[in-house]
Write an enzyme that holds these catalytic residues in place. Structure first.
Site, PDB file in Angstrom:
ATOM      1  N   ASN A  63       0.870  -1.164   0.000  1.00 15.62           N
ATOM      2  CA  ASN A  63       0.000   0.000   0.000  1.00 15.62           C
ATOM      3  C   ASN A  63       0.914   1.222   0.000  1.00 15.62           C
ATOM      4  O   ASN A  63       1.614   1.484   0.985  1.00 15.62           O
ATOM      5  CB  ASN A  63      -0.887  -0.005   1.248  1.00 15.62           C
ATOM      6  CG  ASN A  63      -1.745   1.246   1.333  1.00 15.62           C
ATOM      7  OD1 ASN A  63      -1.694   2.113   0.447  1.00 15.62           O
ATOM      8  ND2 ASN A  63      -2.522   1.359   2.381  1.00 15.62           N
ATOM      9  N   VAL A  64       0.920   1.998  -1.094  1.00 16.01           N
ATOM     10  CA  VAL A  64       1.880   3.109  -1.212  1.00 16.01           C
ATOM     11  C   VAL A  64       1.651   4.210  -0.178  1.00 16.01           C
ATOM     12  O   VAL A  64       2.525   5.056   0.031  1.00 16.01           O
ATOM     13  CB  VAL A  64       1.899   3.744  -2.632  1.00 16.01           C
ATOM     14  CG1 VAL A  64       2.434   2.770  -3.664  1.00 16.01           C
ATOM     15  CG2 VAL A  64       0.533   4.291  -3.023  1.00 16.01           C
ATOM     16  N   ASN A  90       3.667   5.053  -9.851  1.00 18.52           N
ATOM     17  CA  ASN A  90       2.545   4.930 -10.782  1.00 18.52           C
ATOM     18  C   ASN A  90       1.210   4.671 -10.087  1.00 18.52           C
ATOM     19  O   ASN A  90       0.165   5.053 -10.615  1.00 18.52           O
ATOM     20  CB  ASN A  90       2.856   3.794 -11.766  1.00 18.52           C
ATOM     21  CG  ASN A  90       1.619   3.321 -12.506  1.00 18.52           C
ATOM     22  OD1 ASN A  90       1.177   3.953 -13.463  1.00 18.52           O
ATOM     23  ND2 ASN A  90       1.018   2.221 -12.044  1.00 18.52           N
ATOM     24  N   SER A 143      -1.119  13.292 -14.590  1.00 17.77           N
ATOM     25  CA  SER A 143      -2.280  13.124 -15.481  1.00 17.77           C
ATOM     26  C   SER A 143      -2.474  14.428 -16.241  1.00 17.77           C
ATOM     27  O   SER A 143      -1.966  15.472 -15.823  1.00 17.77           O
ATOM     28  CB  SER A 143      -3.520  12.840 -14.628  1.00 17.77           C
ATOM     29  OG  SER A 143      -4.700  12.898 -15.419  1.00 17.77           O
ATOM     30  N   TYR A 156      -8.831  14.414  -7.203  1.00 18.37           N
ATOM     31  CA  TYR A 156      -7.916  13.779  -8.165  1.00 18.37           C
ATOM     32  C   TYR A 156      -7.042  14.848  -8.824  1.00 18.37           C
ATOM     33  O   TYR A 156      -5.820  14.734  -8.890  1.00 18.37           O
ATOM     34  CB  TYR A 156      -8.726  13.010  -9.208  1.00 18.37           C
ATOM     35  CG  TYR A 156      -7.863  12.219 -10.182  1.00 18.37           C
ATOM     36  CD1 TYR A 156      -7.236  11.039  -9.786  1.00 18.37           C
ATOM     37  CD2 TYR A 156      -7.661  12.654 -11.492  1.00 18.37           C
ATOM     38  CE1 TYR A 156      -6.440  10.312 -10.672  1.00 18.37           C
ATOM     39  CE2 TYR A 156      -6.871  11.935 -12.382  1.00 18.37           C
ATOM     40  CZ  TYR A 156      -6.260  10.767 -11.967  1.00 18.37           C
ATOM     41  OH  TYR A 156      -5.475  10.045 -12.842  1.00 18.37           O
ATOM     42  N   ALA A 158      -6.407  17.867  -7.755  1.00 17.55           N
ATOM     43  CA  ALA A 158      -5.505  18.487  -6.767  1.00 17.55           C
ATOM     44  C   ALA A 158      -4.310  17.576  -6.505  1.00 17.55           C
ATOM     45  O   ALA A 158      -3.165  18.035  -6.424  1.00 17.55           O
ATOM     46  CB  ALA A 158      -6.272  18.759  -5.475  1.00 17.55           C
ATOM     47  N   SER A 159      -4.561  16.281  -6.380  1.00 23.62           N
ATOM     48  CA  SER A 159      -3.454  15.352  -6.082  1.00 23.62           C
ATOM     49  C   SER A 159      -2.483  15.290  -7.256  1.00 23.62           C
ATOM     50  O   SER A 159      -1.268  15.301  -7.072  1.00 23.62           O
ATOM     51  CB  SER A 159      -3.993  13.951  -5.754  1.00 23.62           C
ATOM     52  OG  SER A 159      -4.514  13.309  -6.905  1.00 23.62           O
ATOM     53  N   LYS A 160      -3.000  15.255  -8.480  1.00 26.65           N
ATOM     54  CA  LYS A 160      -2.118  15.122  -9.645  1.00 26.65           C
ATOM     55  C   LYS A 160      -1.388  16.437  -9.944  1.00 26.65           C
ATOM     56  O   LYS A 160      -0.251  16.432 -10.429  1.00 26.65           O
ATOM     57  CB  LYS A 160      -2.916  14.650 -10.861  1.00 26.65           C
ATOM     58  CG  LYS A 160      -3.453  13.219 -10.729  1.00 26.65           C
ATOM     59  CD  LYS A 160      -2.342  12.203 -10.594  1.00 26.65           C
ATOM     60  CE  LYS A 160      -2.833  10.768 -10.675  1.00 26.65           C
ATOM     61  NZ  LYS A 160      -1.728   9.788 -10.566  1.00 26.65           N
ATOM     62  N   ILE A 189      -6.526   6.999 -21.526  1.00 28.75           N
ATOM     63  CA  ILE A 189      -5.830   5.742 -21.798  1.00 28.75           C
ATOM     64  C   ILE A 189      -6.745   4.566 -21.421  1.00 28.75           C
ATOM     65  O   ILE A 189      -7.362   4.581 -20.343  1.00 28.75           O
ATOM     66  CB  ILE A 189      -4.526   5.639 -20.963  1.00 28.75           C
ATOM     67  CG1 ILE A 189      -3.713   6.940 -21.017  1.00 28.75           C
ATOM     68  CG2 ILE A 189      -3.711   4.423 -21.422  1.00 28.75           C
ATOM     69  CD1 ILE A 189      -3.092   7.304 -22.337  1.00 28.75           C
TER      70      ILE A 189
HETATM   71  N1  LIG Z   1      -6.162   5.477 -17.373  1.00 27.10           N
HETATM   72  C1  LIG Z   1      -6.099   6.777 -17.619  1.00 27.10           C
HETATM   73  O1  LIG Z   1      -6.756   7.280 -18.536  1.00 27.10           O
HETATM   74  C2  LIG Z   1      -5.184   7.653 -16.779  1.00 27.10           C
HETATM   75  C3  LIG Z   1      -5.008   8.977 -17.199  1.00 27.10           C
HETATM   76  C4  LIG Z   1      -4.147   9.803 -16.490  1.00 27.10           C
HETATM   77  C5  LIG Z   1      -3.444   9.321 -15.401  1.00 27.10           C
HETATM   78  N2  LIG Z   1      -3.629   8.036 -14.992  1.00 27.10           N
HETATM   79  C6  LIG Z   1      -2.822   7.583 -13.859  1.00 27.10           C
HETATM   80  O2  LIG Z   1      -1.993   6.513 -14.253  1.00 27.10           O
HETATM   81  C7  LIG Z   1      -1.713   5.651 -13.142  1.00 27.10           C
HETATM   82  C8  LIG Z   1      -2.059   4.223 -13.532  1.00 27.10           C
HETATM   83  O3  LIG Z   1      -3.444   4.156 -13.800  1.00 27.10           O
HETATM   84  P1  LIG Z   1      -4.134   2.972 -14.638  1.00 27.10           P
HETATM   85  O4  LIG Z   1      -5.054   3.617 -15.592  1.00 27.10           O
HETATM   86  O5  LIG Z   1      -3.108   2.039 -15.110  1.00 27.10           O
HETATM   87  O6  LIG Z   1      -5.033   2.353 -13.481  1.00 27.10           O
HETATM   88  P2  LIG Z   1      -5.297   0.858 -12.971  1.00 27.10           P
HETATM   89  O7  LIG Z   1      -6.455   0.972 -12.049  1.00 27.10           O
HETATM   90  O8  LIG Z   1      -5.360  -0.095 -14.112  1.00 27.10           O
HETATM   91  O9  LIG Z   1      -3.963   0.547 -12.132  1.00 27.10           O
HETATM   92  C9  LIG Z   1      -3.684   1.180 -10.923  1.00 27.10           C
HETATM   93  C10 LIG Z   1      -3.011   0.182 -10.006  1.00 27.10           C
HETATM   94  O10 LIG Z   1      -2.723   0.834  -8.762  1.00 27.10           O
HETATM   95  C11 LIG Z   1      -3.013  -0.084  -7.721  1.00 27.10           C
HETATM   96  N3  LIG Z   1      -3.276   0.634  -6.469  1.00 27.10           N
HETATM   97  C12 LIG Z   1      -4.401   1.305  -6.114  1.00 27.10           C
HETATM   98  N4  LIG Z   1      -4.268   1.777  -4.855  1.00 27.10           N
HETATM   99  C13 LIG Z   1      -3.038   1.413  -4.431  1.00 27.10           C
HETATM  100  C14 LIG Z   1      -2.306   1.611  -3.227  1.00 27.10           C
HETATM  101  N5  LIG Z   1      -2.852   2.273  -2.177  1.00 27.10           N
HETATM  102  N6  LIG Z   1      -1.056   1.115  -3.133  1.00 27.10           N
HETATM  103  C15 LIG Z   1      -0.520   0.415  -4.170  1.00 27.10           C
HETATM  104  N7  LIG Z   1      -1.150   0.168  -5.317  1.00 27.10           N
HETATM  105  C16 LIG Z   1      -2.400   0.676  -5.444  1.00 27.10           C
HETATM  106  C17 LIG Z   1      -4.232  -0.850  -8.200  1.00 27.10           C
HETATM  107  O11 LIG Z   1      -4.378  -2.073  -7.487  1.00 27.10           O
HETATM  108  C18 LIG Z   1      -3.909  -1.028  -9.682  1.00 27.10           C
HETATM  109  O12 LIG Z   1      -3.207  -2.240  -9.911  1.00 27.10           O
HETATM  110  C19 LIG Z   1      -2.532   6.210 -11.996  1.00 27.10           C
HETATM  111  O13 LIG Z   1      -1.707   7.016 -11.180  1.00 27.10           O
HETATM  112  C20 LIG Z   1      -3.594   7.053 -12.673  1.00 27.10           C
HETATM  113  O14 LIG Z   1      -4.090   8.068 -11.850  1.00 27.10           O
HETATM  114  C21 LIG Z   1      -4.487   7.193 -15.651  1.00 27.10           C
END
Ligand SMILES: NC(=O)c1ccc[n+]([C@@H]2O[C@H](COP(=O)([O-])OP(=O)(O)OC[C@H]3O[C@@H](n4cnc5c(N)ncnc54)[C@H](O)[C@@H]3O)[C@@H](O)[C@H]2O)c1
Length: 251
Positions: A63-64, A90, A143, A156, A158-160, A189
């Site tokens: 858990n990050v 990530n 993001s 979201y 604010a965090s990003k 994505i």
């Molecule tokens: N998919 C999109 O369109 C998009 C766009 C911009 C940014 N992002 C960012 O990219 C990153 C990856 O997103 P994704 O689309 O691959 O999502 P995803 O949900 O497929 O993968 C995210 C992973 O993070 C893990 N996770 C969640 N909470 C956690 C925690 N507390 N500790 C450790 N692991 C944890 C989940 O179990 C999952 O495996 C994220 O930071 C997301 O905010 C995604």
């Protein structure tokens, strides 16, 4: 020559979506990969896949948002591989689309703890080992929502946005130590995080209308950008924000 030969890389949230793709790509490029995720079974699958293909990987339930777990995982990484060259922060969560006055403090804290504090803790625990090793590359996943405001995504966004500037602060602080810190800003994505959103045809058309290159991004599109920043190919680049968004942020 593989692009990450002899490198050790920690990738968080490596059990799904972009993190999974980054872990697999890094291993193909010669890195020893430490894949972590809060869902342990997904990490086990990624590690097995890497090993089946002749790569080197270790996996951790993680858990990050937990400082104790970061301390433990970095300690075990050093014990196993002796160093950390690359950190990809990530792991992230999005949260429901809700207007500001309807967001609970619990939701706010959860998104901040994972997306922002998790990124901070990763840097806090890995940087001492990069200092000892006289260099490293950190890639923080922000993001397009960290570049501009968006509807119904207060915590979201604010965090990003905070991840974007935390990255630049770290880049300036550690440049003299040969530690580079950059952020990546994915657009729309296709991953498990967005499956629900893109299932709605009207929403999907809207997302496409916002993206000059007329398609959704794939996890590998982002992983290739992350690989560039992680590798020595970008050795004079620090503190940048790299959009991988089909031109969304160019408008
Ligand atoms: N998919 C999109 O369109 C998009 C766009 C911009 C940014 N992002 C960012 O990219 C990153 C990856 O997103 P994704 O689309 O691959 O999502 P995803 O949900 O497929 O993968 C995210 C992973 O993070 C893990 N996770 C969640 N909470 C956690 C925690 N507390 N500790 C450790 N692991 C944890 C989940 O179990 C999952 O495996 C994220 O930071 C997301 O905010 C995604």
């Amino acid at each position: 020559m593989a692009r990450l030969e002899n490198k050790v890389a920690i990738v968080t949230g490596a059990g799904s979506g972009m993190g999974r793709e980054e872990a697999l790509l890094f291993a193909r490029e010669g890195a020893k990969v430490v894949a972590t995720d809060i869902r342990e079974e997904t990490v086990r699958e990624v590690v097995a896949l890497i090993q089946e293909n002749g790569g080197e990987a270790a996996g951790f339930s993680h858990n990050v948002a937990s400082e104790d777990q970061w301390a433990q995982i970095v300690k075990e990484t050093i014990a196993k591989y002796g160093k950390v060259d690359i950190l990809v922060n990530n792991a992230g969560v999005s949260g429901d689309a809700t207007r500001m006055h309807e967001i609970t403090l619990e939701t706010w804290n959860k998104i901040m703890d994972i997306n922002l504090t998790g990124t901070f803790l990763g840097m806090k625990y890995v940087i001492p080992h990069m200092l000892a090793n006289k260099g490293g590359s950190i890639v923080n996943i922000s993001s397009i929502a960290g570049l501009t405001g968006g509807s119904g995504a207060g915590p979201y966004t604010a965090s990003k946005g905070a991840v974007r500037l935390l990255t630049k602060a770290a880049a300036v602080d550690y440049a003299k130590d040969n530690i580079r810190v950059n952020s990546v800003h994915p657009g729309y994505i296709e991953t498990p995080m967005t499956t629900g959103l893109f299932a709605d045809e009207r929403m999907m058309q809207w997302f496409l209308s916002q993206t000059p290159l007329p398609r959704l991004g794939k996890a590998i599109d982002v992983a290739e950008g992350v690989l560039f920043l992680a590798s020595d190919a970008s050795s004079f680049i620090t503190g940048i924000e790299l959009p991988v968004d089909g031109g969304y942020s160019a408008q």
